[in-house]
Every structure is written in structure tokens, then in C-alpha cells.
Write an enzyme that holds these catalytic residues in place. Sequence first.
Site, short mmCIF file in Angstrom:
data_model
loop_
_atom_site.label_atom_id
_atom_site.label_comp_id
_atom_site.label_asym_id
_atom_site.label_seq_id
_atom_site.Cartn_x
_atom_site.Cartn_y
_atom_site.Cartn_z
N GLY A 64 0.78 -1.24 0.00
CA GLY A 64 0.00 0.00 0.00
C GLY A 64 0.80 1.28 0.00
O GLY A 64 0.30 2.32 0.40
N SER A 65 2.06 1.21 -0.50
CA SER A 65 2.83 2.47 -0.51
C SER A 65 2.23 3.46 -1.50
O SER A 65 2.24 4.67 -1.25
CB SER A 65 4.31 2.21 -0.80
N ASN A 66 1.69 2.97 -2.61
CA ASN A 66 1.01 3.90 -3.53
C ASN A 66 -0.24 4.48 -2.89
O ASN A 66 -0.51 5.68 -3.03
CB ASN A 66 0.63 3.18 -4.83
N LEU B 251 -5.00 -7.11 -6.69
CA LEU B 251 -4.69 -8.25 -7.55
C LEU B 251 -5.90 -9.06 -8.02
O LEU B 251 -5.73 -10.08 -8.68
CB LEU B 251 -3.69 -9.17 -6.84
N LEU C 294 -9.65 -9.26 -10.22
CA LEU C 294 -10.46 -8.58 -11.23
C LEU C 294 -11.64 -7.90 -10.54
O LEU C 294 -12.19 -8.42 -9.56
CB LEU C 294 -11.00 -9.59 -12.24
N ASN D 282 -6.19 1.83 -12.90
CA ASN D 282 -5.21 0.92 -12.31
C ASN D 282 -3.81 1.38 -12.70
O ASN D 282 -3.64 2.08 -13.71
CB ASN D 282 -5.44 -0.50 -12.85
N HIS E 160 0.03 -0.31 -13.50
CA HIS E 160 0.75 -1.56 -13.73
C HIS E 160 2.24 -1.24 -13.83
O HIS E 160 2.62 -0.27 -14.50
CB HIS E 160 0.25 -2.22 -15.02
N SER F 7 2.38 1.93 -16.38
CA SER F 7 1.22 2.21 -17.22
C SER F 7 0.03 2.47 -16.31
O SER F 7 -0.28 1.65 -15.45
CB SER F 7 0.89 1.02 -18.13
N ASP G 91 -5.30 -5.78 -17.05
CA ASP G 91 -4.31 -4.90 -17.69
C ASP G 91 -4.62 -4.56 -19.15
O ASP G 91 -3.70 -4.29 -19.93
CB ASP G 91 -2.90 -5.51 -17.61
N GLU H 285 5.92 5.68 -10.00
CA GLU H 285 4.51 5.59 -9.60
C GLU H 285 4.14 6.73 -8.65
O GLU H 285 3.12 7.40 -8.84
CB GLU H 285 4.25 4.23 -8.94
C1 GAR Z 1 2.97 -1.44 -7.55
O1 GAR Z 1 4.23 -1.42 -8.14
C2 GAR Z 1 1.90 -1.65 -8.61
O2 GAR Z 1 2.23 -1.09 -9.85
C3 GAR Z 1 1.86 -3.15 -8.69
O3 GAR Z 1 1.98 -3.60 -7.38
C4 GAR Z 1 2.80 -2.68 -6.67
C5 GAR Z 1 2.11 -2.36 -5.36
O4 GAR Z 1 2.95 -1.65 -4.52
N1 GAR Z 1 0.64 -3.59 -9.32
C6 GAR Z 1 0.57 -4.70 -10.05
O5 GAR Z 1 1.52 -5.44 -10.23
C7 GAR Z 1 -0.81 -4.97 -10.64
N2 GAR Z 1 -0.73 -5.97 -11.65
P1 GAR Z 1 2.37 -0.92 -3.25
O6 GAR Z 1 1.43 -1.90 -2.54
O7 GAR Z 1 3.55 -0.60 -2.39
O8 GAR Z 1 1.64 0.30 -3.69
#
Ligand code: GAR
Length: 189
Positions: free
Chosen positions: A12-14, A85, A87, A102, A104, A136, A145, A174
Site C-alpha cells: 500500500g505504498s502507492n 490483484l 479482477l 489501475n 501496472h 502504465s 491490464d 509511480e
Molecule cells: C505497484 O508497483 C503496482 O504497480 C503493482 O503492485 C505494486 C504495489 O505496490 N501492481 C501490479 O503489479 C498490478 N498488476 P504498493 O502496494 O507498495 O503500492
Amino acid sequence: MKKIAIFASGNGSNAQCIAEYFENSPNVEVSLILSNKPDAYVLKRAVNLGIPYRYFNRDEFYQTSKILDELTNNNIDFIVLAGFLWLVPQNILQYFNQRIVNIHPALLPKYGGKGMYGNRVHEAVIENQEKETGISIHWVNEAYDEGRIIFQGKVAVDPSDTPESIAGKVHQLEYKHYPEVIEQVVMKL
Ligand code: GAR
């Protein structure tokens, strides 16, 4: 005020970066964080950020309207997937038509699809000796995706890179772009 819900499955850092970006925004608020993993670190982040959160299981998500109800009861305008992760089910896709994005961690259409997430993506990038990778940001539809791309950002892959070092570079991209792109599309609602 536009209200955003963030779905995340893990760290969940994003999600945190997005929540902090909008913390003092007069226009956009992160109102809810949802996860399909009861022990996902993103739920601890939600507590620390003071943002309401909810865990849901597979049955609730795919066989009931509980999550759609939760979103509508909270007057959510827009959904952000950030490391989520699963759908998105039809009922939510239909209600939030063109209002789910989303991110990716690769340059789609390369390295997308089921099972392609996190370090698996970066391992494949190294295996194929790619010279560049990136992020993306795309609209979400019923396939993994495949929705229309809104934004892509690139970063070089060096011969010394590991999946972890690429993950670090990709995360920086990101954090830099996802909140801004979200703001742009949400302000057009
Ligand atoms: C992120 O890099 C995101 O792009 C990726 O998971 C990571 C989550 O990091 N998403 C996918 O791979 C989706 N197919 P986070 O939990 O630290 O935000």
C-alpha cells in the site's frame, strides 16, 4: 468534493502516497481504503492515515452487492486500484463505468495479464534483457491490464539491475505520476 476509494492487496505504498497527495486538497478526498487481504499492510496505513477502511473476502466481492453498497453508501465517485490483484466484478465495473483506474509496473501491453504483478514483472523484464521498463496507468475493464492507457512513464534498465532495484525505480515513477494523473482524470468527472 470528489471522493475516491482505493483498493490494494498488499503493502500500500502507492495508496499512502495518493492519500498524502490529496490530504489538503479542496477538491479530492481519499474516503475509503479496501483490501481483499485481512493482514495487508495497507490496512495499517489506513489506520495511521485516519482513513476508514474495510476488508472483504472473495464471496462478498463476487457473489454479493456488499462492496458496491459500501461504495455507494460512502458516495464514492472514483475508484483507484493500487497493487490490487483481483479482477473487478461486473456490478462495480458497470456502476463505475470509466471511473476506475489501475497502475501496472511495466510498459503495457508488455508484461501484463493474470499472474503478472510485483516482482514477477521485473524478473521477466530482466530475463528478456529489456533496455527500459516503466509504468502504465490505464482504465479498468473486465480483463487484466487491458483497458485503454491513460499515461506511461519510462525508466532505463541497467545491466546491474535486480528485480528489487527495478521495483524501486518503478515505485519512484509511480509516486511521481499516479496522484497527478488521478487528479487530472477526477477533475474531469
Ligand atoms: C505497484 O508497483 C503496482 O504497480 C503493482 O503492485 C505494486 C504495489 O505496490 N501492481 C501490479 O503489479 C498490478 N498488476 P504498493 O502496494 O507498495 O503500492
